[in-house]
Design an enzyme around this catalytic site. Structure first.
Site, short mmCIF file in Angstrom:
data_model
loop_
_atom_site.label_atom_id
_atom_site.label_comp_id
_atom_site.label_asym_id
_atom_site.label_seq_id
_atom_site.Cartn_x
_atom_site.Cartn_y
_atom_site.Cartn_z
CD GLU A 111 -3.16 66.61 59.68
OE1 GLU A 111 -2.11 66.34 59.77
OE2 GLU A 111 -3.31 67.90 59.82
CE LYS A 113 -1.05 56.92 61.24
NZ LYS A 113 -0.12 56.07 60.44
NE ARG A 134 8.81 57.35 62.99
CZ ARG A 134 9.13 56.43 63.74
NH1 ARG A 134 9.45 55.07 63.11
NH2 ARG A 134 8.71 56.42 65.07
CD GLU A 171 3.20 59.24 55.70
OE1 GLU A 171 4.01 59.80 56.57
OE2 GLU A 171 3.07 57.95 55.85
CE LYS A 311 -3.51 52.52 61.62
NZ LYS A 311 -2.31 51.83 62.24
CB CYS A 412 -23.07 20.15 33.38
SG CYS A 412 -21.91 20.81 31.93
S1 IVH Z 1 1.73 63.71 62.72
C1 IVH Z 1 4.72 62.79 66.70
N1 IVH Z 1 0.19 63.52 60.59
O1 IVH Z 1 1.96 58.27 60.85
C2 IVH Z 1 4.33 62.25 65.05
N2 IVH Z 1 1.42 61.75 60.80
O2 IVH Z 1 2.53 56.99 63.83
C3 IVH Z 1 3.68 63.12 64.39
N3 IVH Z 1 1.37 60.23 59.21
O3 IVH Z 1 5.16 57.87 60.55
C4 IVH Z 1 2.79 62.51 63.26
N4 IVH Z 1 -0.24 60.94 58.18
O4 IVH Z 1 4.35 59.52 58.79
C5 IVH Z 1 1.14 62.80 61.22
N5 IVH Z 1 -1.46 63.84 58.76
C6 IVH Z 1 -0.48 62.94 59.44
C7 IVH Z 1 -0.03 61.80 59.07
C8 IVH Z 1 1.06 61.05 59.81
C9 IVH Z 1 0.49 59.72 58.23
C10 IVH Z 1 2.39 59.02 59.84
C11 IVH Z 1 3.71 59.58 60.03
C12 IVH Z 1 4.09 58.59 61.09
C13 IVH Z 1 3.12 58.05 61.60
C14 IVH Z 1 2.90 58.07 63.23
#
Ligand code: IVH
Length: 672
Positions: A111, A113, A134, A171, A311, A412
């Site tokens: 999925e 990020k 968080r 998120e 990433k 010029c």
């Molecule tokens: S799963 C155990 N899925 O990435 C952590 N995180 O470094 C499980 N994030 O701050 C996180 N998209 O907010 C997961 N599809 C996604 C995500 C996601 C963004 C962010 C998350 C966290 C960071 C993790």
């Protein structure tokens, strides 16, 4: 109907419209009708305060400001993910999962990020009761009141099987299109603009006054469940489907893939779609799909073993402004350009970025020596997003364009002028200015103009600097002996160039008009002019009024066209280009009618439904960049109807009229 049942009916109806708009992206009623329902509910609740429930949509407008946020201890810690930057890292992750589970191939849920802020949402018996940031992973801030204002967060779970307790992770972010309008509003209110959607989302969520948050276009996307009193499904994928059924937005781009190849293919696919997604993402996340397998793999210190973030190259980076220089463009526009300390961003090394104009420099207060945030997204020109004020060195020098160039063109030395209501300064030298001449020649020879392959920047520099070429007419006077004399071309490439110049003589009217480089006349307008007037003679004879008969041509464009043709020097160049003894450029008048160039130029498109990757604005921009037009409604004159998911009456009408109906893939093919 009793007040109580009317209130309940209104609550349900308003939340249904909220969901249609904010979760499904398919509005079901007009704003005015929505406001009407909302007002009715508000009035009912004011008259009968006992009817005001915690999940009432009226509770989304923002409660009283807080003195400070409370603290929330997370029952399940909010961990982070390990990062993979290269394929090897992903291969190692896949190997660890296979070995840990003792299997040959693993299925993964993949999925996007999201580049927003992690939050957790707690539901009790289906009602939203608390939401938190968080924080340090163990303790976060209680932002419940603010999260209530986020329309895409369900205040009550849909369906009848709500768990007694449910904790959802996801998120909060701002969609790109909403970010643009938010910044436009900020500009209009003379308030500070936000640097990027992430910062805007963070700032908006951490407002102590929920009424402010309520004004900000925050969205939520769910990506996991921390705790549920319900029996959880067998896979992450099924869990996401369950979340969607409860009413949470989840990423459309989710997929289940197998093995390393599946992961890397997914990365490629999302990487290619990245620029067209509605939100910013900074990578993709892979999770072992079977939840029992996730449990078996467990965690190492602060991150799960069963998931990893792959990433993308960062689109923003910090660097230093070494100098600011002034460039002269094709139409004489003087553009300040920042020379930067080389920085790797968006997958390439960036060494300069446009600062557009003096107003932009002043607005962002960019000074020489500043540390700045540079952004390069997709193929767009790198730009300076903002200065990092804390890192400004003492004596960082302000830049004043006019002062720097001493009020004359740096190339010029012609007078510099500022046209009414334009922020841009221009060199008044026209084609006398070598910088403008070079740009004009490059434009003349560009692919969508007369398409002279091999006439690149270096060669043009040389041809102009040695005074071999002053106007495009001179290109048609070049011969092998002259080119050989330049000493930088082999005989073969010189011959190829002459061939390309020869081929360019046979063109179309719209290309010819476009090649002249008239200010405000792009490919699409050139096509319109060619179709409307059908011959150059008629175009030359047209006064401003006649020009404004052409659809989309207003007074500004008409004036620049007239201004261009009123210049005797320009007419002379046109005549020489067309003179069979000199330039020999020609086209057949009839061929000019369907605007040659691309399949798309001059065609009318109608967009309907949701396309799989392109937003509507993006699709429109792509079509228009290729010279096509996008109309709002279907008629016999429509050339193509681009239909996506949930296409409605426009598609029906197109079918009735027997029009060409294409999908996104076919559109992209047409555009290439
Ligand atoms: S799963 C155990 N899925 O990435 C952590 N995180 O470094 C499980 N994030 O701050 C996180 N998209 O907010 C997961 N599809 C996604 C995500 C996601 C963004 C962010 C998350 C966290 C960071 C993790």
């Amino acid at each position: 109907m009793s007040a109580a049942s009317r209130a309940e009916a209104l609550r349900a109806e308003i939340e249904r419209h909220n969901r249609a708009y904010y979760v499904l992206d398919q509005p079901t009623i007009s704003d005015a009708e929505y406001d009407q329902l909302f007002l009715e509910l508000q009035r009912l609740e004011t008259a009968h305060p006992e009817l005001r429930t915690a999940d009432s949509p009226t509770q989304r407008v923002g409660a009283m400001p807080l003195p400070a946020f409370g603290q929330v201890a997370h029952r399940v810690p909010m961990l982070s993910l390990n990062n993979a930057f290269a394929e090897e890292d992903v291969a190692a992750f896949d190997r660890r999962c296979r070995e840990g589970l003792g299997v040959d191939e693993v299925d993964y849920a993949a999925e996007p990020k999201f580049d927003g802020l992690a939050i957790t949402l707690i539901y009790e018996s289906g009602l939203f009761v608390q939401g938190a940031t968080r924080g340090d992973g163990t303790t976060g801030e209680d932002v419940t009141q603010n999260l209530r204002t986020v329309r895409s967060i369900p205040l009550r779970l849909l369906g009848h099987d709500s768990p007694a307790r449910l904790e959802v992770r996801g998120e909060v972010l701002i969609l790109r299109r909403d970010f643009e309008s938010l910044n436009a509003q900020q500009r209009a209110a003379a308030a500070r603009e936000f640097v990027n959607p992430r910062n805007a989302a963070a700032g908006s969520l951490r407002q102590l006054d929920p009424k402010v948050t309520a004004q900000r276009p925050l969205r939520f996307f769910a990506y996991g469940v921390a705790q549920s009193s319900h029996q959880t499904p067998a896979t992450h994928d099924a869990l996401m489907t369950q979340l969607a059924l409860w009413g949470f937005p989840v990423a459309d781009e989710r997929a289940v893939v197998s093995g390393l190849k599946g992961l890397l293919d997914y990365y490629e696919r999302i990487g290619a779609a990245r620029a067209h997604l509605p939100y910013d993402i900074d990578g993709v996340v892979y999770k072992v799909n079977r939840l029992a397998d996730q449990d078996r793999l467990g965690f190492v210190s602060r991150a799960p073993r069963f998931a990893i973030a792959h990433k993308f190259p960062a689109q923003e980076a910090n660097t230093k402004v070494l100098a600011i220089e002034v460039q002269v463009g094709r139409t004489g526009a003087l553009t300040p350009v920042a020379r930067l300390e080389p920085v790797f961003v968006g997958g390439v090394t960036v060494t300069n970025a446009t600062l557009h104009n003096q107003d932009e420099i002043d607005r962002k207060d960019v000074r020489i020596g500043d540390t700045v945030i540079v952004r390069r997204a997709g193929d767009v020109i790198p730009e300076i997003v903002a200065v990092v004020p804390a890192l400004r060195p003492q004596g960082a020098e302000r830049f004043d364009l006019l002062e720097r160039i001493g009020h004359v063109c740096p190339v010029c030395r012609s007078r510099v002028e500022r046209l009414d209501d334009e922020v841009i300064l221009r060199c008044s030298g026209g084609l006398y200015c070598p910088a403008q001449r070079k740009r004009a020649l490059l434009h003349f020879a560009s692919r969508r103009a007369l398409d002279i392959e091999g006439l690149g920047e270096k060669l043009v520099d040389q041809l102009v600097d040695t005074r071999l070429v002053g106007t495009p007419v001179d290109l048609y006077r070049l011969d092998l002996a002259v080119l050989a004399n330049l000493g930088r071309m082999g005989e073969r490439s010189a011959a190829n160039l002459l061939d390309a110049i020869e081929r360019s003589k046979s063109t179309s009217l719209s290309r010819f008009i476009y090649s002249l480089g008239i200010r405000n006349v792009g490919e699409s307008t050139a096509g319109d002019l060619a179709r409307h007037f059908g011959s150059l003679e008629f175009l030359l004879a047209a006064d401003e009024e006649a020009l404004m008969q052409v659809a989309d041509i207003g007074p500004v464009v008409a004036a620049s066209i007239r201004g261009f043709f009123a210049e005797p020097h320009n007419i002379e160049v046109i005549e020489q280009l067309r003179d069979p003894m000199i330039g020999g450029v020609h086209w057949s008048e009839s061929e000019a009618l369907p605007a040659a160039g691309t399949n798309v130029a001059g065609k009318t498109f109608v967009l309907t439904g949701t396309l799989p990757t392109l937003t509507r604005e993006r699709a429109k921009a792509l079509i228009e960049n290729s010279g096509g037009k996008v109309a709002g409604s279907v008629s016999k004159k429509t050339d193509f109807v681009v239909a996506g998911a949930e296409a409605g009456s426009k598609l029906e009408k197109a079918q009735q009229l027997g029009l060409n109906i294409i999908n996104e893939t076919q559109l992209l093919e047409l555009l290439t």
